[in-house]
Enzyme design. Sequence first.
Site: not given
Length: 177
Positions: A41-43
């Site tokens: 899950l992206d930053f």
Amino acid sequence: MLIAFNKPYGVLCQFTDNSSPPRRTLAGFGLPPDVYAAGRLDFDSEGLLLLTDDGTLAHKLTDPRHKQPKTYWVQVEGEPSDEQLAALRTGIELNDGRTLPAHARRMEAPALWPRDPPVRFRKTVADAWLELTIREGRNRQVRRMTAAVGLPTLRLVRKSIGPYQLDGLGPGAWHHA
């Protein structure tokens, strides 16, 4: 073991970071030892992240051949038209190929925790919420899909992966799934 974790905005999906200055990682949330993220899950995305110590289970959750549906709540800039929603539903041509069709619908703003930092509000630019379900997991796929139809993503929260749900977990909270 399978852990459902609500990843806050601005946290990496790993336990260490060698950048300077270091960014927040999963190490600060009291997770059990020997688990690792099953997927990413992206930053700058929030919501459900599954962690496990079982390699076979991680493979089943993340391998594209198993096509686990992933549902996101997406705050977008602009008012989605029927044509934009139809494009998401039929698949979008991205630089790495065409996406599979997605389930896409407008929704009321969900009852979420405040984001830190908050999404920038502009009085002159409308925003809306979409529920988007995809069955693949390309790099920044949801953001690229909404941008491709002219609806840049402002906030992205993963609600579910297959049968696993966020289930009202607050940011940084986790439980055994």
